[in-house]
Design a protein around this motif. Sequence first.
Motif, PDB file in Angstrom:
ATOM      1  N   LYS A  46       7.630   0.970 -26.213  1.00  0.00           N
ATOM      2  CA  LYS A  46       7.514   2.328 -25.692  1.00  0.00           C
ATOM      3  C   LYS A  46       6.951   3.185 -26.822  1.00  0.00           C
ATOM      4  O   LYS A  46       7.373   3.061 -27.970  1.00  0.00           O
ATOM      5  CB  LYS A  46       8.887   2.870 -25.299  1.00  0.00           C
ATOM      6  CG  LYS A  46       9.431   2.308 -24.009  1.00  0.00           C
ATOM      7  CD  LYS A  46      10.764   2.921 -23.655  1.00  0.00           C
ATOM      8  CE  LYS A  46      10.612   4.396 -23.400  1.00  0.00           C
ATOM      9  NZ  LYS A  46      11.829   5.026 -22.874  1.00  0.00           N
ATOM     10  N   VAL A  48       6.443   6.467 -29.184  1.00  0.00           N
ATOM     11  CA  VAL A  48       7.328   7.541 -29.644  1.00  0.00           C
ATOM     12  C   VAL A  48       6.882   8.824 -28.954  1.00  0.00           C
ATOM     13  O   VAL A  48       5.694   9.162 -28.953  1.00  0.00           O
ATOM     14  CB  VAL A  48       7.241   7.697 -31.181  1.00  0.00           C
ATOM     15  CG1 VAL A  48       8.069   8.873 -31.646  1.00  0.00           C
ATOM     16  CG2 VAL A  48       7.680   6.417 -31.862  1.00  0.00           C
ATOM     17  N   THR A  49       7.826   9.531 -28.356  1.00  0.00           N
ATOM     18  CA  THR A  49       7.490  10.783 -27.672  1.00  0.00           C
ATOM     19  C   THR A  49       7.362  11.912 -28.681  1.00  0.00           C
ATOM     20  O   THR A  49       7.863  11.830 -29.809  1.00  0.00           O
ATOM     21  CB  THR A  49       8.564  11.161 -26.637  1.00  0.00           C
ATOM     22  OG1 THR A  49       9.778  11.462 -27.337  1.00  0.00           O
ATOM     23  CG2 THR A  49       8.787  10.051 -25.625  1.00  0.00           C
ATOM     24  N   ARG A  50       6.722  12.971 -28.271  1.00  0.00           N
ATOM     25  CA  ARG A  50       6.590  14.148 -29.137  1.00  0.00           C
ATOM     26  C   ARG A  50       7.972  14.692 -29.505  1.00  0.00           C
ATOM     27  O   ARG A  50       8.196  15.122 -30.630  1.00  0.00           O
ATOM     28  CB  ARG A  50       5.765  15.224 -28.437  1.00  0.00           C
ATOM     29  CG  ARG A  50       4.322  14.837 -28.219  1.00  0.00           C
ATOM     30  CD  ARG A  50       3.607  15.879 -27.362  1.00  0.00           C
ATOM     31  NE  ARG A  50       3.171  17.028 -28.123  1.00  0.00           N
ATOM     32  CZ  ARG A  50       1.954  17.188 -28.589  1.00  0.00           C
ATOM     33  NH1 ARG A  50       1.049  16.281 -28.365  1.00  0.00           N
ATOM     34  NH2 ARG A  50       1.638  18.263 -29.265  1.00  0.00           N
ATOM     35  N   GLU A  51       8.895  14.646 -28.545  1.00  0.00           N
ATOM     36  CA  GLU A  51      10.242  15.160 -28.793  1.00  0.00           C
ATOM     37  C   GLU A  51      10.962  14.308 -29.842  1.00  0.00           C
ATOM     38  O   GLU A  51      11.636  14.838 -30.731  1.00  0.00           O
ATOM     39  CB  GLU A  51      11.051  15.189 -27.493  1.00  0.00           C
ATOM     40  CG  GLU A  51      10.561  16.196 -26.472  1.00  0.00           C
ATOM     41  CD  GLU A  51       9.340  15.715 -25.678  1.00  0.00           C
ATOM     42  OE1 GLU A  51       9.061  14.490 -25.668  1.00  0.00           O
ATOM     43  OE2 GLU A  51       8.657  16.570 -25.087  1.00  0.00           O
ATOM     44  N   GLU A  52      10.820  12.979 -29.727  1.00  0.00           N
ATOM     45  CA  GLU A  52      11.448  12.085 -30.711  1.00  0.00           C
ATOM     46  C   GLU A  52      10.832  12.279 -32.090  1.00  0.00           C
ATOM     47  O   GLU A  52      11.543  12.290 -33.107  1.00  0.00           O
ATOM     48  CB  GLU A  52      11.289  10.622 -30.279  1.00  0.00           C
ATOM     49  CG  GLU A  52      12.073  10.251 -29.043  1.00  0.00           C
ATOM     50  CD  GLU A  52      11.681   8.904 -28.477  1.00  0.00           C
ATOM     51  OE1 GLU A  52      12.555   8.287 -27.837  1.00  0.00           O
ATOM     52  OE2 GLU A  52      10.529   8.462 -28.650  1.00  0.00           O
ATOM     53  N   LEU A  53       9.522  12.440 -32.137  1.00  0.00           N
ATOM     54  CA  LEU A  53       8.840  12.663 -33.405  1.00  0.00           C
ATOM     55  C   LEU A  53       9.289  13.981 -34.034  1.00  0.00           C
ATOM     56  O   LEU A  53       9.602  14.042 -35.234  1.00  0.00           O
ATOM     57  CB  LEU A  53       7.327  12.664 -33.178  1.00  0.00           C
ATOM     58  CG  LEU A  53       6.433  12.667 -34.396  1.00  0.00           C
ATOM     59  CD1 LEU A  53       6.714  11.465 -35.288  1.00  0.00           C
ATOM     60  CD2 LEU A  53       4.973  12.686 -33.982  1.00  0.00           C
ATOM     61  N   ALA A  55      12.102  15.567 -33.515  1.00  0.00           N
ATOM     62  CA  ALA A  55      13.498  15.427 -33.953  1.00  0.00           C
ATOM     63  C   ALA A  55      13.563  14.695 -35.290  1.00  0.00           C
ATOM     64  O   ALA A  55      14.357  15.048 -36.166  1.00  0.00           O
ATOM     65  CB  ALA A  55      14.311  14.687 -32.896  1.00  0.00           C
ATOM     66  N   GLY A  56      12.734  13.681 -35.457  1.00  0.00           N
ATOM     67  CA  GLY A  56      12.696  12.952 -36.728  1.00  0.00           C
ATOM     68  C   GLY A  56      12.251  13.844 -37.881  1.00  0.00           C
ATOM     69  O   GLY A  56      12.822  13.804 -38.972  1.00  0.00           O
TER      70      GLY A  56
END
Length: 88
Positions: A46, A48-53, A55-56
Motif C-alpha cells: 500500500k 504511504v498516504t499524505r496523512e501518514e507522511l 504524521a511522520g
Amino acid sequence: MSRGNERTVGERGQVTLPKEIRERLGIEGGDEVVVHEDDGRVVIEKPVTREELAAGYRATAERARDIAAEMEHASDEADTYLGDAPDW
C-alpha cells in the motif's frame, strides 16, 4: 519455495490478491498499490498516504524539539559546573 497463496499471472500480467490479505491490509477495489522488485521478489505494498507522511514529519519535528530542549538543558548544566568555554 511457496509461502502463501499461489496465483496465476494472466496474459496481461494481472494477479488477483487473496481476499484475506486485501481485507487485512484494507485494500479495496480501485485502490492504488506500489509494485517493485526487491532481491528477486515482487513486492506489492500500500502506498504511504499524505496523512501518514505528514504524521511522520510531525513526529520527527516533535522529537527534534525534545532533543534540542534536552541539549539546551545539558549545555546550561555544563556551563554551571565548568564555566564558559574558552575562545581558542
